[in-house]
Write a protein that holds these residues in place. Structure first.
Motif, PDB file in Angstrom:
ATOM      1  N   ALA A 122       0.855  -1.194   0.000  1.00 16.82           N
ATOM      2  CA  ALA A 122       0.000   0.000   0.000  1.00 16.82           C
ATOM      3  C   ALA A 122       0.889   1.240   0.000  1.00 16.82           C
ATOM      4  N   ARG A 135       3.739 -10.101  -3.198  1.00 12.34           N
ATOM      5  CA  ARG A 135       2.707 -10.718  -4.004  1.00 12.34           C
ATOM      6  C   ARG A 135       2.020  -9.799  -4.998  1.00 12.34           C
ATOM      7  N   LEU A 187      -0.411  11.390  -2.174  1.00 10.08           N
ATOM      8  CA  LEU A 187      -0.232  10.603  -3.403  1.00 10.08           C
ATOM      9  C   LEU A 187      -0.378  11.426  -4.706  1.00 10.08           C
ATOM     10  N   PRO A 238     -10.733   0.396  -7.698  1.00 12.08           N
ATOM     11  CA  PRO A 238     -11.855  -0.048  -6.865  1.00 12.08           C
ATOM     12  C   PRO A 238     -12.341   0.989  -5.862  1.00 12.08           C
ATOM     13  N   ALA A 256      -5.934  10.244  -7.079  1.00 15.45           N
ATOM     14  CA  ALA A 256      -4.554  10.639  -7.391  1.00 15.45           C
ATOM     15  C   ALA A 256      -4.368  10.664  -8.911  1.00 15.45           C
ATOM     16  N   PHE A 262     -14.993  -3.117   4.513  1.00 11.80           N
ATOM     17  CA  PHE A 262     -13.738  -3.677   3.981  1.00 11.80           C
ATOM     18  C   PHE A 262     -12.912  -4.273   5.122  1.00 11.80           C
TER      19      PHE A 262
HETATM   20  N1  3HC Z   1      -4.428  -0.292   2.627  1.00 10.70           N
HETATM   21  C1  3HC Z   1      -4.147  -0.810   3.837  1.00 10.70           C
HETATM   22  N2  3HC Z   1      -4.224  -2.119   4.126  1.00 10.70           N
HETATM   23  C2  3HC Z   1      -4.594  -2.935   3.132  1.00 10.70           C
HETATM   24  C3  3HC Z   1      -4.907  -2.471   1.846  1.00 10.70           C
HETATM   25  C4  3HC Z   1      -4.794  -1.083   1.605  1.00 10.70           C
HETATM   26  N3  3HC Z   1      -5.045  -0.559   0.415  1.00 10.70           N
HETATM   27  N4  3HC Z   1      -5.235  -3.532   1.093  1.00 10.70           N
HETATM   28  C5  3HC Z   1      -5.136  -4.606   1.867  1.00 10.70           C
HETATM   29  N5  3HC Z   1      -4.747  -4.258   3.106  1.00 10.70           N
HETATM   30  C6  3HC Z   1      -4.488  -5.144   4.240  1.00 10.70           C
HETATM   31  C7  3HC Z   1      -5.717  -5.911   4.685  1.00 10.70           C
HETATM   32  O1  3HC Z   1      -6.481  -5.158   5.591  1.00 10.70           O
HETATM   33  C8  3HC Z   1      -5.116  -7.139   5.310  1.00 10.70           C
HETATM   34  O2  3HC Z   1      -4.696  -6.779   6.596  1.00 10.70           O
HETATM   35  P1  3HC Z   1      -4.726  -7.830   7.827  1.00 10.70           P
HETATM   36  O3  3HC Z   1      -3.889  -8.987   7.380  1.00 10.70           O
HETATM   37  O4  3HC Z   1      -4.168  -7.048   8.949  1.00 10.70           O
HETATM   38  O5  3HC Z   1      -6.166  -8.197   8.027  1.00 10.70           O
HETATM   39  C9  3HC Z   1      -3.874  -7.395   4.467  1.00 10.70           C
HETATM   40  O6  3HC Z   1      -3.590  -6.143   3.803  1.00 10.70           O
HETATM   41  C10 3HC Z   1      -4.033  -8.464   3.409  1.00 10.70           C
HETATM   42  O7  3HC Z   1      -5.199  -8.153   2.628  1.00 10.70           O
HETATM   43  P2  3HC Z   1      -6.192  -9.288   2.125  1.00 10.70           P
HETATM   44  O8  3HC Z   1      -6.474 -10.242   3.243  1.00 10.70           O
HETATM   45  O9  3HC Z   1      -7.335  -8.597   1.483  1.00 10.70           O
HETATM   46  O10 3HC Z   1      -5.277 -10.028   1.047  1.00 10.70           O
HETATM   47  P3  3HC Z   1      -5.693 -10.704  -0.309  1.00 10.70           P
HETATM   48  O11 3HC Z   1      -4.462 -11.259  -0.873  1.00 10.70           O
HETATM   49  O12 3HC Z   1      -6.885 -11.571  -0.102  1.00 10.70           O
HETATM   50  O13 3HC Z   1      -6.186  -9.492  -1.259  1.00 10.70           O
HETATM   51  C11 3HC Z   1      -6.058  -7.340  -2.340  1.00 10.70           C
HETATM   52  C12 3HC Z   1      -5.293  -8.516  -1.691  1.00 10.70           C
HETATM   53  C13 3HC Z   1      -6.771  -7.810  -3.599  1.00 10.70           C
HETATM   54  C14 3HC Z   1      -5.065  -6.273  -2.668  1.00 10.70           C
HETATM   55  C15 3HC Z   1      -7.128  -6.811  -1.346  1.00 10.70           C
HETATM   56  O14 3HC Z   1      -6.529  -6.601  -0.100  1.00 10.70           O
HETATM   57  C16 3HC Z   1      -7.769  -5.518  -1.754  1.00 10.70           C
HETATM   58  O15 3HC Z   1      -8.697  -5.514  -2.563  1.00 10.70           O
HETATM   59  N6  3HC Z   1      -7.294  -4.386  -1.169  1.00 10.70           N
HETATM   60  C17 3HC Z   1      -7.913  -3.098  -1.326  1.00 10.70           C
HETATM   61  C18 3HC Z   1      -7.602  -2.487  -2.642  1.00 10.70           C
HETATM   62  C19 3HC Z   1      -8.211  -1.112  -2.739  1.00 10.70           C
HETATM   63  O16 3HC Z   1      -9.387  -0.901  -2.430  1.00 10.70           O
HETATM   64  N7  3HC Z   1      -7.416  -0.149  -3.197  1.00 10.70           N
HETATM   65  C20 3HC Z   1      -7.881   1.170  -3.353  1.00 10.70           C
HETATM   66  C21 3HC Z   1      -7.600   1.932  -2.111  1.00 10.70           C
HETATM   67  S1  3HC Z   1      -8.263   3.558  -2.168  1.00 10.70           S
HETATM   68  C22 3HC Z   1      -7.145   4.419  -3.069  1.00 10.70           C
HETATM   69  O17 3HC Z   1      -6.207   3.879  -3.608  1.00 10.70           O
HETATM   70  C23 3HC Z   1      -7.402   5.887  -3.125  1.00 10.70           C
HETATM   71  C24 3HC Z   1      -6.557   6.577  -4.152  1.00 10.70           C
HETATM   72  O18 3HC Z   1      -7.319   6.700  -5.341  1.00 10.70           O
HETATM   73  C25 3HC Z   1      -6.115   7.944  -3.699  1.00 10.70           C
END
Ligand code: 3HC
Ligand code: NAI
Length: 686
Positions: free
Chosen positions: A24, A56, A76, A123, A133, A263
């Motif tokens: 992240a 990953r 960002l 997403p 961003a 989430f």
């Molecule tokens: N920020 C902080 N923590 C995050 C994160 C993020 N974007 N994405 C995942 N994590 C954390 C989870 O909370 C989890 O923490 P935990 O182990 O303490 O419970 C750990 O990372 C692992 O995540 P998953 O269990 O979900 O792992 P998977 O391998 O099953 O999935 C993934 C990985 C597909 C990347 C899924 O985590 C996901 O969909 N993440 C969110 C993606 C997202 O919504 N991104 C957009 C963020 S908003 C943004 O970017 C705004 C920008 O436009 C300015």
């Protein structure tokens, strides 16, 4: 370990992002990226920067944990502008799930190479936000308008192949990120890959694209995202400003608070006290009972690749179970989850028999026979004789005492409740009901099974109805009270559907079959306290043989896919009011929602207070994944936090003036208000 590290390979600088688990774009990554680019711009040895990530996935987005905290510079959007303005071309190598802010970083680089298996998406709308961003401004400069608008407003990711075809990727490779990054850097050096600055490209969203999307975009969140994308018609710097303005507005919305909570709820529930216990190996499954639930559970296990042995009472039921499972798998083929060959291979892993000794070697057995303690006791007595040592012996009971069931075996440490929701191969929730003697390894193994089945497992203690059905049994009464006091049931359904539930509670009763609730009410009649109000309207409906959809009539009258209000229900209500001396009054839709939610929050708070749920967020997850709770509210206790706990207490006290037995302020709710705390504070305390 630094979040961003640079290595040199000739004229290529390899910049690696390393911020587990999903890279992240938190503050360390942002500072690291800016410093790396600034230094490399000054470094004469370097001609090309190749950016990639360890682990990953490439960056999976902004760091969601930073949302709502005081902003840390650089943000960002500034990082992206620095990458875009870099004096040296940056080629970005993407793998895993390049999402949100991760894709926005990539869009700001001058070339993008994907690694096979990659998914790319924006997403943010799933979190009630929009790309903040530059995603809404840069994506439409790289890909066609319709593609950009779909990605921005739907939040759905696309495959690497689709991204290559759309022009979002310049190339697609096989390999490990560090090596692909070096190769990509060299390609830029030797001219095989031509860098382009996204800002210099023309926006490709046309007026027609916008009209098409305006016509089909619904809801505050998607509409705001569309508005931001529309601003890509402006010069980039103005468009970015408008995007920022809308992003800030979205950040302050209740929808964002609720969706962000949802989430984290999905993930928080896996943090349980038994996490460190060693989970046993799980290869094969057994199911007893091939009715509604047993067939669904067997389907879920088969879809997870497990060989399954299913036991029924007699040959006719064996054939019925096999047919149901075959139809379920057929459904998976129709939804594109399996092809015909995989379906056949999956079905070949199913054994259906009346012979319980076939369960001798399975790793986990899930019992889904009739909801009767006598039947369950008999089944578990036999399982104790038949199953190998170390097998998990689980019951899918909805209400019965897991401790009593465990007590008939000589191995209560291996007995647990695994409460699936119907249809079991579709619904994501699994309540894991931990008995007083259940061993930590049994709990850990059950969570491992849930993961294999792609379910959201929530740990629950033992009580009547566990987390979900206990709370449901309580708040469902509030709808009958409102109905008796004068609110037409169809108004109650409509008000709650408007709040966000897919179906109102009366329509749900009709769908599930009113006979089940009627039988429960009759059974409970002798234990009902005198102070408790009792509403007979539903009993009158059932007495006519109107059990809902399956009998063509219930609260509603069904005609194919259409339904209309059954006028007899209002007559039953009026007759009961006259008999009880109640004058009908009107309710606003808002009052209906307030009362329903106050009732739900009350029992939810008691479930936390009684330590049936580990934390408030566990209750929220149960409702989000098992009861169709509107995701944008984040769950009942997150709704309570957003509404204000003091407001909920006030409402309960006000309603208690008419019915002090039903409406009681839970001690925990009062304590939180007095301490100035929220349910989320309890989540943080663990
Ligand atoms: N920020 C902080 N923590 C995050 C994160 C993020 N974007 N994405 C995942 N994590 C954390 C989870 O909370 C989890 O923490 P935990 O182990 O303490 O419970 C750990 O990372 C692992 O995540 P998953 O269990 O979900 O792992 P998977 O391998 O099953 O999935 C993934 C990985 C597909 C990347 C899924 O985590 C996901 O969909 N993440 C969110 C993606 C997202 O919504 N991104 C957009 C963020 S908003 C943004 O970017 C705004 C920008 O436009 C300015
Ligand atoms: P069902 O009546 O559809 O199926 C029960 C099946 O068990 C029948 O096919 C019956 O032949 C079989 N059976 C009964 N005794 C048996 C025995 N001794 N050996 C082998 N098979 C036997 O019931 P349903 O709805 O599937 O419920 C099963 C269990 O799941 C119950 O405990 C119920 O409370 C629970 N449950 C039900 C949910 C639902 O929505 N229907 C949701 C969650 C849990």
């Amino acid at each position: 370990m630094a979040a961003v590290e640079t290595k040199f390979e000739g004229q290529v600088a390899l910049v690696k992002i390393d911020n587990p688990p999903v890279n992240a774009a938190g503050i360390d990554v942002r500072i690291g990226l800016v410093n790396a680019v600034r230094e490399l711009e000054e470094d004469d040895r370097v001609k090309v920067i190749a950016l990639y990530a360890a682990g990953r996935t490439f960056v999976a987005g902004a760091d969601i944990r930073e949302f709502g905290q005081p902003p840390k510079q650089p943000m960002l959007p500034e990082v992206c502008e620095i990458l875009e303005a870099s004096a040296k071309p940056i080629v970005c190598v993407l793998h895993g799930t390049t999402l949100g802010g991760g894709l926005e970083i990539a869009l700001s680089c001058q070339a993008r190479v994907g690694i096979k298996g990659l998914k790319l998406g924006l997403p943010e709308v799933n979190l009630g936000l929009l790309p903040g961003a530059g995603g809404t401004q840069r994506l439409p400069r790289l890909v066609e308008g319709m593609t950009a608008l779909t990605m921005i407003t739907s939040g759905k990711p696309i495959s690497a192949e689709a991204a290559l075809e759309a022009g979002l990727l310049d190339d697609l490779q096989d390999g490990v990120p560090a090596e692909v990054a070096l190769a990509a850097g060299r390609q830029v050096l030797d001219g095989a890959l031509t860098p382009r600055v996204t800002a210099h490209l023309e926006n490709r969203i046309t007026t027609n694209d916008l009209d098409a999307f305006r016509a089909k975009t619904r809801g505050e969140v998607a509409e705001r995202a569309l508005k931001a994308a529309e601003a890509s018609n402006l010069p980039l710097s103005d468009g970015l400003k408008e995007e920022r303005r809308l992003f800030t507005e979205a950040m302050a919305s209740n929808a964002h608070k609720g969706l962000k909570h949802a989430f984290f709820a999905e993930r928080a529930v896996s943090h349980i006290p038994e996490s460190k216990a060693e989970a046993r190996d799980l290869q094969t499954g057994g199911v007893i009972g091939g009715g509604t639930m047993g067939s669904g559970i067997a389907t879920a296990m088969l879809l997870a690749g497990m060989p399954v042995t299913l036991i029924e009472m007699e040959e006719g039921r064996v054939a019925f179970a096999r047919d149901t499972i075959t139809k379920n798998l057929e459904g998976a083929v129709k939804r594109g989850k399996l092809n015909a060959e995989q379906r056949d291979a999956t079905l070949a892993k199913l054994t259906c028999t009346t012979d319980m000794s076939a369960l001798a070697d399975v790793d986990v057995v899930i019992e889904a026979v009739f909801e009767s303690m006598d039947v369950k006791r008999e089944v578990f007595g036999k399982l104790d004789q038949i199953c190998k040592q170390g097998a998990i012996l689980a019951t899918n009971t909805s209400y019965l005492d897991v401790n009593e069931i465990a007590g008939v075996t000589s191995r209560p440490q291996d007995v647990i409740g695994l409460h699936f929701f119907s249809p079991a191969h579709v619904m994501r929730l699994l309540e894991v009901v931990v008995g007083k003697d259940t061993a930590p390894e049994t709990v850990a193994t059950s969570f491992k099974l849930a993961k294999k089945l792609r379910k959201v497992a929530v740990r629950s203690g033992v009580c009547d109805g566990f987390i979900g059905n206990r709370i449901l049994a309580h708040y469902r009464k509030s709808t009958a009270y409102m109905q008796l006091d004068g609110a037409p049931f169809e108004q109650i359904d409509a008000a709650l559907e408007d709040f966000g539930f897919a179906m109102g509670p009366f329509a749900v009763s009709d769908l599930a079959g009113q006979d089940i609730g009627w039988a429960t009410r009759k059974r409970q009649a002798e234990f009902r306290p005198d102070e408790e109000r009792y509403v007979e309207i539903a009993d009158r409906v059932c007495e006519q043989g109107w059990f809902g959809r399956k009998s063509g009539k219930g609260f509603y009258i069904y005609d194919g896919k259409n339904r209309s209000v059954n006028p007899a229900v209002a007559e039953f209500a009026q007759a009961e009011r006259e008999a009880k001396g109640i004058a009908a009054r009107s309710f606003t839709d808002a009052e209906i929602v307030d009362r329903y939610m106050a009732a739900m929050v009350s029992e939810a708070a008691r479930v936390v207070e009684d330590k049936i749920a580990l934390r408030p967020i566990d209750v929220d997850a149960v409702f989000l994944f098992g009861y169709g709770f509107p995701r944008h509210w984040g769950g009942p206790l997150q709704y309570a936090d957003i509404t204000g706990l003091a407001v909920i207490v006030q409402r309960i006290e006000q309603y208690a003036q008419e019915d002090p037995y039903y409406w009681q302020v839970p001690a925990l709710l009062r304590e939180l208000v007095e301490a100035g705390k929220t349910f989320n504070d309890l989540n943080k305390e663990g």
